[in-house]
Design a protein around this motif. Structure first.
Motif, PDB file in Angstrom:
ATOM      1  N   ASN A  72      89.096  48.407  49.084  1.00 34.52           N
ATOM      2  CA  ASN A  72      90.534  48.233  48.878  1.00 34.52           C
ATOM      3  C   ASN A  72      90.715  46.916  48.137  1.00 34.52           C
ATOM      4  N   SER A 124      92.425  43.939  49.963  1.00 33.33           N
ATOM      5  CA  SER A 124      92.035  43.547  51.317  1.00 33.33           C
ATOM      6  C   SER A 124      91.376  42.182  51.397  1.00 33.33           C
ATOM      7  N   ARG A 157     105.250  50.275  55.854  1.00 34.85           N
ATOM      8  CA  ARG A 157     103.902  50.394  55.288  1.00 34.85           C
ATOM      9  C   ARG A 157     103.606  49.189  54.411  1.00 34.85           C
ATOM     10  N   GLY A 158     102.300  48.946  54.197  1.00 34.02           N
ATOM     11  CA  GLY A 158     101.910  47.812  53.373  1.00 34.02           C
ATOM     12  C   GLY A 158     102.261  48.031  51.914  1.00 34.02           C
ATOM     13  N   ASP A 175      97.917  49.501  51.295  1.00 32.51           N
ATOM     14  CA  ASP A 175      97.260  49.570  52.592  1.00 32.51           C
ATOM     15  C   ASP A 175      95.990  50.415  52.601  1.00 32.51           C
ATOM     16  N   TYR A 176      95.665  51.087  51.502  1.00 30.90           N
ATOM     17  CA  TYR A 176      94.488  51.950  51.490  1.00 30.90           C
ATOM     18  C   TYR A 176      93.687  51.783  50.195  1.00 30.90           C
ATOM     19  N   ASP A 233     100.293  54.360  45.288  1.00 31.33           N
ATOM     20  CA  ASP A 233      99.179  53.405  45.400  1.00 31.33           C
ATOM     21  C   ASP A 233      98.665  52.930  44.051  1.00 31.33           C
TER      22      ASP A 233
END
Length: 503
Positions: A255, A258, A408-409, A431-432, A489
């Motif tokens: 990710n 992250s 959600r992120g 988030d993913y 995303d």
């Protein structure tokens, strides 16, 4: 008659060649070949217009052109794709082992050809001095994960090589890097002390030969905070850390969003020893397919779609953290030895085992859309803060408060034009790991201290530019509210139309 016929034949050939070149440039320059199932239910205005490197004064981006020193890629195959991408600075490895094959004799022909061509295209090589040379006992390895030179003979030869290299190219190269990933695979040979010693002797030579040189240090393979701090401490104690212009790191994460807590921890440690020195993300990219033996991030079912999402998220995430960002790399690389021993799929251009370029990938076009919009005419808004209550007024009128109707992120960063003060915001679900799905969720975005005349919606992946209808946005004082905004995303922009070059 024969001469007239010959002249017409030459003219027709030249016209044909020109037509082919024009079609080739069109292929490179436009994203019309991107086909996705993305649905944006807004009126389409056009497509982001790519801007070649020669019309961009400066920007945050660098481009990886590595492994030419080991012949894992062929510069001649991809050189025409460089300028249309819109990135001016190129990371390259100088290749001591390739250049000095007989002790004391340097054959720079291969590197001359590359440096001369790149600078002739208006591009700026960022030249890395590594790796070692097998001619010398203790000369260090010549591939990824190699040990640094250690023997007196090898170090003396290294010094001569550095001086010869910088002397030769100081008129065309101002940016240098000393070694690549000394801590790769937790290498136990390249201790922080050995790495620091090599950096000290090398930067002293560079600065003596080219006082105005800009030098990058460390090129950390993964973010090992203890290793980095030990290196910084030694360099600072010797009074040498201040000679560097930036410290570079490479950190591949599935990710791309992250790893910023670790990056910020690295920056905090660096600033204990060099308070204003910037970090530079010196090498990062994503494969377009998985598979062992193909380098970092191999253990995932990547595709050209997820590669494009990952690369653009990394670029814009780095920009949002004030970190210069390098894309690895321009082309798929045909590794033949070392820890990577198969075709490395991280290239923006598709190639084969013969190193022949076959076509641009989706990521190439998506990155063109990033470089077309984000040059140094845009300045990052220092504070873009999420708030549940938009009645909150920032103390600094330059700061922005926002709200999104989701738990959600979501990554949100903001920029304003240096002269007009008009704004652009980058937004994506963070988030993913990037997914195969292009399903969007419609969100309401509220911004306090916004500044738009005519806001538009831009999808970075496809380059689509869309009208935001008057029924879907409103302004009340300094508060802008946008409804029905598709977010997924992959990065999208809410931008003033004046900031988006369009076809």
């Amino acid at each position: 008659m024969k001469r007239s016929w010959l002249n017409w034949s030459v003219l027709l050939i030249l016209l044909a060649v020109g037509s082919l070149r024009g079609r080739a440039q069109q292929l490179v320059a436009h994203s019309s070949e991107i086909k996705t199932d993305l649905v944006i239910d807004l009126p389409r205005l056009g497509t982001v217009k790519p801007r070649p490197a020669n019309v961009i004064q400066s920007s945050n981006w660098l481009l990886g052109c590595e492994t030419l020193d080991r012949d894992f890629a062929d510069y001649e195959q991809y050189k025409t794709y460089l300028a249309p991408l819109g990135i001016k600075r190129l990371r390259m490895q100088a290749g001591w082992d390739k250049t000095e094959k007989v002790k004391g004799q340097y054959d720079f022909t291969w590197l001359d050809n590359i440096i001369n061509d790149a600078t002739g295209r208006g591009l700026r090589p960022w030249l890395q001095i590594s790796y070692g040379n097998h001619l010398y006992p203790g000369g260090g390895g010549s591939n990824l994960g190699a040990g640094v030179p250690t023997s007196p003979e090898a170090l003396a030869a290294w010094d001569q090589w550095v001086e010869a290299l910088v002397t030769r190219y100081k008129g065309k190269v101002t940016d240098w890097e000393i070694w690549n990933e000394p801590n790769f695979g937790d290498n136990l040979d390249n201790t922080p002390a050995k790495c620091a010693a090599l950096h000290i002797r090398t930067i002293d030579i560079i600065k003596r030969v080219q006082p105005a040189a800009k030098v990058s240090g460390l090129a950390l393979g993964h973010i090992d905070l203890a290793y980095a701090e030990a290196f910084f401490k030694i360099m600072a104690q010797k009074g040498k850390l201040k000679l560097f212009d930036n410290i570079t790191y490479h950190d591949y994460t599935y990710n791309p969003d992250s790893h910023y807590p670790k990056v910020l921890a690295l920056r905090e440690i660096l600033h204990r020893y060099a308070p204003i020195m910037p970090l530079r993300q010196g090498e990062n990219g994503c494969p377009s397919a998985g598979g062992s033996g193909r380098g970092a991030l191999w253990d995932y079912d990547w595709s050209e779609l997820t590669q494009a999402k990952w690369d653009t998220r990394r670029m814009l995430g780095d920009l949002g953290h004030d970190i210069e960002s390098s894309v690895f790399g321009i082309v798929e690389m045909a590794y033949t030895n070392g820890p990577i021993n198969r075709l490395n799929y991280k290239g923006l251009l598709k190639s084969d085992s013969t190193k022949r370029v076959t076509r641009p990938k989706m990521a190439y076009y998506a990155i063109q859309h990033v470089t077309a919009v984000f040059d140094h005419s845009l300045r990052r808004i220092a504070k873009v803060e999420f708030r549940h209550n938009l009645d909150y007024a920032p103390q600094n009128a330059q700061d922005v408060v926002y709200n999104l109707d989701t738990d959600r992120g979501v990554a949100v960063y903001g920029y304003r034009h240096a002269s007009t003060q008009k704004q652009v915001f980058t937004i994506w679900a963070d988030d993913y790991i990037p997914s195969e799905s292009n399903k969007t969720r419609l969100r309401t975005l509220t911004l306090r201290n916004g500044n738009f005349n005519q806001p538009v919606y831009v999808d970075i992946l496809t380059g689509g530019v869309y009208e935001i209808p008057a029924t879907q946005w409103k302004k009340a004082g300094e508060v802008y509210t946008f409804t029905g905004i598709p977010i997924y995303d992959s990065p999208i922009l809410i931008a003033d139309k004046s900031l988006v070059p369009m076809l």
